[in-house]
Design a protein around this motif. Structure first.
Motif, PDB file in Angstrom:
ATOM      1  N   ILE A  74       0.871  -0.932   0.127  1.00  0.00           N
ATOM      2  CA  ILE A  74       0.072  -0.065  -0.119  1.00  0.00           C
ATOM      3  C   ILE A  74       1.019   1.160  -0.082  1.00  0.00           C
ATOM      4  CG2 ILE A  74      -0.344   0.379   2.527  1.00  0.00           C
ATOM      5  CD1 ILE A  74      -3.248   0.590   1.874  1.00  0.00           C
ATOM      6  N   HIS A 110      -0.747   5.980   0.925  1.00  0.00           N
ATOM      7  CA  HIS A 110      -2.141   5.531   1.596  1.00  0.00           C
ATOM      8  C   HIS A 110      -1.807   4.956   2.839  1.00  0.00           C
ATOM      9  CE1 HIS A 110      -4.279   6.678  -1.857  1.00  0.00           C
ATOM     10  NE2 HIS A 110      -3.716   5.949  -2.812  1.00  0.00           N
ATOM     11  N   GLY A 111      -0.737   4.560   3.178  1.00  0.00           N
ATOM     12  CA  GLY A 111      -0.372   3.633   4.543  1.00  0.00           C
ATOM     13  C   GLY A 111       0.875   4.430   5.247  1.00  0.00           C
ATOM     14  N   ALA A 146      -7.064   3.984  -1.524  1.00  0.00           N
ATOM     15  CA  ALA A 146      -6.124   3.252  -0.920  1.00  0.00           C
ATOM     16  C   ALA A 146      -6.438   1.675  -1.178  1.00  0.00           C
ATOM     17  CB  ALA A 146      -6.237   3.696   0.561  1.00  0.00           C
ATOM     18  N   LEU A 147      -7.958   1.361  -0.945  1.00  0.00           N
ATOM     19  CA  LEU A 147      -8.135   0.114  -1.021  1.00  0.00           C
ATOM     20  C   LEU A 147      -7.941  -0.326  -2.510  1.00  0.00           C
ATOM     21  CD1 LEU A 147     -11.497  -0.098   0.937  1.00  0.00           C
ATOM     22  CD2 LEU A 147      -9.364  -1.178   1.343  1.00  0.00           C
ATOM     23  N   GLN A 186      -5.740   0.543  -4.824  1.00  0.00           N
ATOM     24  CA  GLN A 186      -4.246   0.066  -4.740  1.00  0.00           C
ATOM     25  C   GLN A 186      -3.940  -1.058  -4.089  1.00  0.00           C
ATOM     26  OE1 GLN A 186      -1.212   3.197  -3.934  1.00  0.00           O
ATOM     27  NE2 GLN A 186       0.168   1.736  -3.208  1.00  0.00           N
ATOM     28  N   LEU A 187      -4.599  -1.580  -3.001  1.00  0.00           N
ATOM     29  CA  LEU A 187      -4.108  -2.768  -2.331  1.00  0.00           C
ATOM     30  C   LEU A 187      -4.969  -3.976  -3.066  1.00  0.00           C
ATOM     31  CD1 LEU A 187      -3.081  -3.775   0.293  1.00  0.00           C
ATOM     32  CD2 LEU A 187      -5.365  -3.611   1.200  1.00  0.00           C
ATOM     33  N   HIS A 235      -7.862  -6.313   2.715  1.00  0.00           N
ATOM     34  CA  HIS A 235      -7.402  -5.883   4.120  1.00  0.00           C
ATOM     35  C   HIS A 235      -8.097  -6.641   5.174  1.00  0.00           C
ATOM     36  CE1 HIS A 235      -7.332  -3.371   7.532  1.00  0.00           C
ATOM     37  NE2 HIS A 235      -6.238  -2.684   7.158  1.00  0.00           N
ATOM     38  N   LYS A 242      -4.539   7.388   6.188  1.00  0.00           N
ATOM     39  CA  LYS A 242      -3.705   6.262   5.887  1.00  0.00           C
ATOM     40  C   LYS A 242      -4.262   5.144   6.685  1.00  0.00           C
ATOM     41  CE  LYS A 242       0.678   9.031   5.856  1.00  0.00           C
ATOM     42  NZ  LYS A 242       1.207   8.341   4.849  1.00  0.00           N
TER      43      LYS A 242
END
Length: 773
Positions: A70, A74-75, A125-126, A128-129, A136, A152
């Motif tokens: 991530i 975003h993290g 962010a999700l 990208q994950l 997650h 984040k």
């Protein structure tokens, strides 16, 4: 929140010094810690009792991998990790901001614009994950941290590859019941659609202060998640249709992360502008708290004799000079932070083409209560260390140094030369550097290249010093090898260079990960920069085993004197001065009682004196180390931040009073800041001094103080924590967090956009360098 260490917490883990507890749970403990280079990190360890469980170790490794995927936008950027250690550990950046649940407790339900901005960023962010086939599985308010630059996502303890059931028993629900998806609640596979369901619950919580399925026993919550309709009363009506779709019991009916982001926000504007003022103030308070916190350790229970696991005593520090709760480190960062939801195909953001016009001030002398201006000339993002391999490099703390017409930095992708007029990168080396293994005299650059991070105990590899071409960033001649020094010692150091000489620290003896060890010998060496010939070598005092801080915090050459800020084995800071021609010691004296990390790279000296702050403002004679003057004689209770020097005047911020200008020769006060705006000025970094203006951080931003009127004439919003006055470019260069910026230097008016015309300022800072794969 910060909690004291317990009696049996270790003093250090893998070279990181522990200062406080951030939290503890069933799997492990998270500590606030600092690296040898002064970087603050959150260090997570696994409980020793479960470290022998292969499944737990596998989860920890997957958590580390997911956090790297991530990334830092975003993290929390992964700084270092060793999932294979006897006690696995993971070090990430320390996020300056509260978790979402704390923010809602403090501020109440967030307004709709805040929820939309938050949701769009989290959807990115999700996205990208999920693009890396990772889900997650435990998205909840406490795992969403709010910073000035955007949210984040943290804690990937139960994240896993999509479709991987090796770590999940069929029919077992893993996660947090109040924010689970229906399929997760029944132990079925949790797909990206399950994360969308959880995100909708998080947004409902942000908008109303409660989860969509209430509270209570786990069994009751799981039943409601599976069969009951969500309670979305009090959710702003415009948000209802989208959240209802996200909370569908059927995963196929839920929108994708891209659809969710597009339905929430267009990505324009700055994230901080969507946050309530009270939340921005809390971000600032938390940023200040990290530096004001006094580490201490709880005593052992009666009848217990066990101490810290490492056997080292608990660390203490002199309380940092008190500043106001809304430090510029956090609140000013809130004003200049940037955000945007980024899909997997847009990891770096849009790129700008040049400097941006700034808006002019509406008041010649703003007060601390006025909203600061957003008139940076340009602003760009620094890429974090991008490490998706098993080689985990320690983070390099960027430091600004003048390099001709450019500014030299160490960033996530290596050394970089930046044009301070435009923010454009002239070049970058592509190799991660430690700041203490790089030095420049403003014309030449030298570095110790990091050939190998993981060594073998007892192994020796010759230390090499590269010359770097200041125009191109390419390795140039001369390149010198020191066969008896070991490059694997991370504590090796380039102290400074001047007048054709390079001063370095090298160690002999076998490599052992974790710092110094018995049997190593360390030397301060002077080397001719042209021929590579060694001029002299002086032995250094032994260091405590397992510590890892470099010997010297800063170094300067003045005439025939080599002036050094030295960290002793006891963690104290001393001034030591040597004859630069022979290496012979001339004198040594205590420098300050403050923590060594706070004075790293802060050494103010001219041809007569060394100037010291972090306590009384004083000058020591360069000739013999005797005190030439101190303001404590007339102000016995006064405390000052670190000083800077310009044209025979020493500038420093006095606690609760503001900027003070003192004659360098005699210590007499030339003038003091007027207007009361310096009462809560920052005391951790020196002012940036020019001929007409001095720049100092304050609770509202970077303050420009006129040396003629002694008043603040402009205040700029900034995320900067270190400032450099670049007179040739006529800008103040600011470095802080993931951003570098420039602010007006001269008194020329700053041009604002014409009425009715849109500003040319981009909606977020550009990213000029891509991290190396």
């Amino acid at each position: 929140m910060l909690s004291p260490l317990t009696h049996d917490d270790p003093a250090r883990i893998a070279g990181y010094r522990l200062t406080a507890r951030l939290g503890s749970g069933g799997m492990g403990t998270v500590y606030l810690a600092r690296s040898a280079g002064g970087r603050t990190v959150a260090l997570k360890t696994m409980h020793a009792g479960i470290a022998s469980d292969p499944a737990s170790r596998t989860r920890f490794r997957l958590e580390t991998d997911a956090a790297r995927i991530i990334g830092g936008h975003h993290g929390a950027t992964v700084v270092d990790a060793d999932p294979l250690a006897e006690t696995p550990w993971l070090a990430t950046e320390y996020v300056l901001g509260p978790p979402l649940d704390d923010a809602v407790t403090l501020c109440g339900p967030l307004p709709e614009p805040s929820v939309r901005a938050l949701g769009a960023a989290l959807a990115g962010a999700l996205s990208q994950l999920h693009s890396s086939d990772v889900v997650h599985r435990d998205l909840k308010p406490s795992n969403v941290m709010l910073t000035a630059y955007g949210p984040k996502i943290i804690d990937f303890g139960i994240a896993q590859a999509a479709g991987d059931e090796r770590l999940t028993r069929t029919g077992a629900a893993t996660g947090t019941p109040a924010f689970m998806s229906p399929e997760q609640a029944t132990g079925q596979e949790h797909t990206p659609a399950g994360d969308v369901f959880a995100l909708a619950g998080v947004l409902a919580f942000a908008a109303t202060g409660r989860g969509p399925f209430g509270t209570g026993q786990a069994a009751d919550l799981l039943y409601r998640v599976r069969y009951a309709e969500p309670d979305l009363a009090d959710v702003p009506p415009p948000l209802l249709p989208l959240l209802i779709r996200c909370l569908s019991k059927d995963p196929a009916q839920r929108p994708t992360t891209a659809q969710l982001a597009a339905g929430l926000h267009d990505g324009h504007g700055e994230f901080a502008d969507h946050l309530p003022d009270l939340l921005l103030a809390d971000i600032g308070r938390r940023a200040t708290e990290v530096w004001q916190y006094q580490p201490y350790r709880l005593p052992a229970p009666e009848g217990t004799t066990r101490g810290p696991a490492s056997g080292a005593p608990a660390l203490t520090r002199r309380r940092l000079l008190t500043v106001g709760g809304s430090s510029v480190l956090g609140v000013a960062a809130a004003g200049a932070g940037a955000w945007a939801w980024l899909g997997p195909k847009d990891p770096g953001g849009r790129t700008g083409d040049g400097p941006e016009p700034a808006r002019s001030s509406t008041s010649a002398s703003p007060t601390a209560s006025e909203k600061p201006l957003s008139d940076y000339l340009w602003q760009v993002q620094i890429p974090p260390v991008d490490d998706l391999t098993l080689r985990v490099y320690p983070a390099a703390d960027p430091f600004p140094a003048v390099l001709g017409d450019h500014v030299l930095l160490t960033i996530g992708t290596g050394l970089a030369a930046v044009d301070p007029k435009t923010g454009k990168g002239a070049w970058t080396t592509g190799d991660v550097e430690d700041a203490w293994r790089v030095t420049t005299d403003g014309k030449q650059i030298f570095r110790i290249p990091d050939h190998e991070f993981f060594g073998v105990e007892g192994q020796v590899k010759p230390l090499v010093v590269d010359s770097v071409d200041a125009a191109t960033g390419k390795t140039a001649k001369p390149r010198q090898t020191f066969p008896d020094f070991n490059v694997l010692h991370k504590e090796g150091q380039l102290v400074c260079c001047a007048d054709g000489m390079l001063y370095l620290v090298g160690g002999t003896g076998g490599y052992k990960r974790g710092g110094y060890q018995n049997g190593q010998s360390w030397y301060l060496v002077a080397v001719d920069m042209r021929s590579g010939a060694e001029r002299w070598r002086r032995p250094l005092p032994p260091r405590k085993e397992e510590t890892d801080s470099p010997h010297f915090l800063a170094g300067r050459v003045v005439g025939n004197r080599l002036v050094l800020l030295q960290e002793t084995s006891a963690g104290k800071v001393r001034l030591t001065v040597h004859d630069s021609r022979t290496g012979g010691p001339l004198w040594s004296a205590p420098a300050t009682d403050t923590e060594p990390d706070l004075v790293r790279n802060l050494l103010t000296v001219d041809d007569r004196h060394v100037y010291l702050g972090f306590g009384p403002l004083r000058a020591l004679r360069l000739a013999d180390g005797k005190e030439a003057w101190t303001l404590a004689r007339s102000r016995p209770d006064a405390s000052f931040g670190p000083p800077s020097l310009k044209d025979g005047v020493v500038y420093a911020v006095q606690d609760k009073r503001g900027l003070v200008a003192v004659g360098a020769a005699d210590g007499r006060v030339r003038w003091e800041e007027k207007g009361g705006e310096g009462a809560r000025a920052d005391l951790t970094d020196p002012p940036a001094a020019g001929r007409k203006y001095v720049y100092s951080k304050g609770p509202s931003g970077l303050r420009r103080i006129d040396v003629s009127t002694h008043t603040t004439t402009a205040t700029y919003k900034t995320s900067g924590t270190r400032f450099l006055a670049h007179e040739r470019a006529r800008v103040v260069f600011a470095l802080g967090g993931p951003l570098i910026s420039a602010y007006p230097w001269s008194s020329r008016p700053v041009v604002a956009p014409a009425a009715g015309c849109p500003s040319s300022r981009p909606s977020r800072p550009t990213t000029l360098w891509k991290a190396q794969p």
